[in-house]
Scaffold this motif. Sequence first.
Motif, short mmCIF file in Angstrom:
data_model
loop_
_atom_site.label_atom_id
_atom_site.label_comp_id
_atom_site.label_asym_id
_atom_site.label_seq_id
_atom_site.Cartn_x
_atom_site.Cartn_y
_atom_site.Cartn_z
N GLN A 1 -38.49 7.33 -20.93
CA GLN A 1 -39.76 7.59 -20.24
C GLN A 1 -39.67 7.26 -18.75
O GLN A 1 -40.33 7.90 -17.93
N LEU A 2 -38.89 6.23 -18.42
CA LEU A 2 -38.87 5.73 -17.03
C LEU A 2 -37.75 6.32 -16.19
O LEU A 2 -37.75 6.19 -14.97
N ARG A 3 -36.81 6.98 -16.85
CA ARG A 3 -35.66 7.55 -16.12
C ARG A 3 -36.16 8.50 -15.02
O ARG A 3 -36.97 9.38 -15.27
N GLY A 4 -35.70 8.25 -13.79
CA GLY A 4 -36.07 9.11 -12.65
C GLY A 4 -37.48 8.84 -12.12
O GLY A 4 -37.94 9.53 -11.21
N ARG A 5 -38.17 7.84 -12.65
CA ARG A 5 -39.56 7.61 -12.23
C ARG A 5 -39.71 6.32 -11.41
O ARG A 5 -40.80 6.05 -10.91
N LEU A 6 -38.65 5.53 -11.28
CA LEU A 6 -38.76 4.28 -10.53
C LEU A 6 -38.13 4.45 -9.15
O LEU A 6 -37.11 5.13 -9.01
N ALA A 7 -38.73 3.83 -8.13
CA ALA A 7 -38.22 3.97 -6.76
C ALA A 7 -36.80 3.41 -6.68
O ALA A 7 -36.49 2.38 -7.31
N ALA A 8 -35.95 4.09 -5.91
CA ALA A 8 -34.58 3.59 -5.72
C ALA A 8 -34.65 2.17 -5.18
O ALA A 8 -35.49 1.85 -4.35
N GLY A 9 -33.79 1.31 -5.67
CA GLY A 9 -33.75 -0.07 -5.16
C GLY A 9 -34.65 -1.02 -5.93
O GLY A 9 -34.59 -2.23 -5.71
#
Length: 304
Positions: free
Chosen positions: A86-94
Amino acid sequence: MKMGFAGAGAVGCHYGSKLAQAGASVVLLARGAHLLAMQRDGLLHESEGHTLRVQMCASDDVDVLAACDVVFFTCKMTGLPSLIEQLRGRLAAGTLLVTLQNGVQAPAMLADAFYGYPVVAGTAFIGARLEAPGHVIHSAAGGVRLGAWSAEVDAGRLQQLVATLQQAGIPARIEEDPVVMLWRKLLWNCGFNAMTAITRRYAGEIVADPALREMAELAMQETVAVACASGVALTETDIAGHVAITAAMGPVKTSMWQDIEAGRPVEVDYINGYVAGEAERLGLAAPVNRLLAVLVRAMAERGY
Ligand SMILES: NC(=O)C1=CN([C@@H]2O[C@H](COP(=O)(O)OP(=O)(O)OC[C@H]3O[C@@H](n4cnc5c(N)ncnc54)[C@H](OP(=O)(O)O)[C@@H]3O)[C@@H](O)[C@H]2O)C=CC1
Ligand SMILES: CC(C)(CO)C(=O)C(=O)O
């Protein structure tokens, strides 16, 4: 620092609430009746003799975590694979990603799924439970140990996180070797989680009963052998240390006992089942861990 909790149940809500009470900006990813109760009334948080209602931003929309500096993964291991998807690709880099699951597998799962993100392995020493939707009871301890897992973790940032946790009244410290840290916690969980779930006795009672204690020690001896064969330096001293601490432990219901009682999925495949599987892979025998895993799985299937 904006702190997110992905899978905010007993552990996530307790730590989230402590941080929010200390002034941090906290967001909770939760779901179901528990989420609705928190959105309606705030979190009812019992801890150390105090009961508070704490208002925090809570949602089942994963984008609530998008702008966090730190995201703690606080779901059970059984829910981690789908939460990661669900979270893959949805969190800010870093974003600093912190695991607090029992078992030794969570940090590697995160490092695989969130390539290039700083991943921190954590262990939680806490007695906490969801008493009812929106109601968390923290009954014992509460410390957190953290160790840098991926090369992307900046030491200063990790120290700052530990300082923020400490300022919120959460005993926190950095461990230099996160692999040993995870295995040492796994060692305790292999000795006592299934034994407490099956016998419905507190870990201290298991230590006080010679026959039950022998089984817990055998499960831990097998775990030490598997750890050593995997290059992780646990010893008999770790077992003795766990037994001594457990003898003085109050009536803490382990997370596996809570899960069995509540009819929820159990983490045994990541604890005794994991050790039994690793033993087989390495050509070792771990019959006590195998038996404990078989029994807990059978109990979970029956819903008791
Ligand atoms: N509780 C304790 O005292 C201790 C726990 N631990 C470890 O900490 C970890 C967390 O345990 P604990 O807090 O007790 O677990 P809980 O079951 O209380 O909390 C996990 C929460 O995450 C929610 N969740 C799971 N997946 C999602 C999703 N995709 N979206 C939104 N919410 C989600 C669950 O909802 P739902 O119920 O609907 O699945 C649940 O409310 C475990 O690995 C446990 O072994 C370690 C030491 C002590
Ligand atoms: C050691 C203990 C009891 C609390 O940290 C635990 O890990 C659990 O309940 O699973």
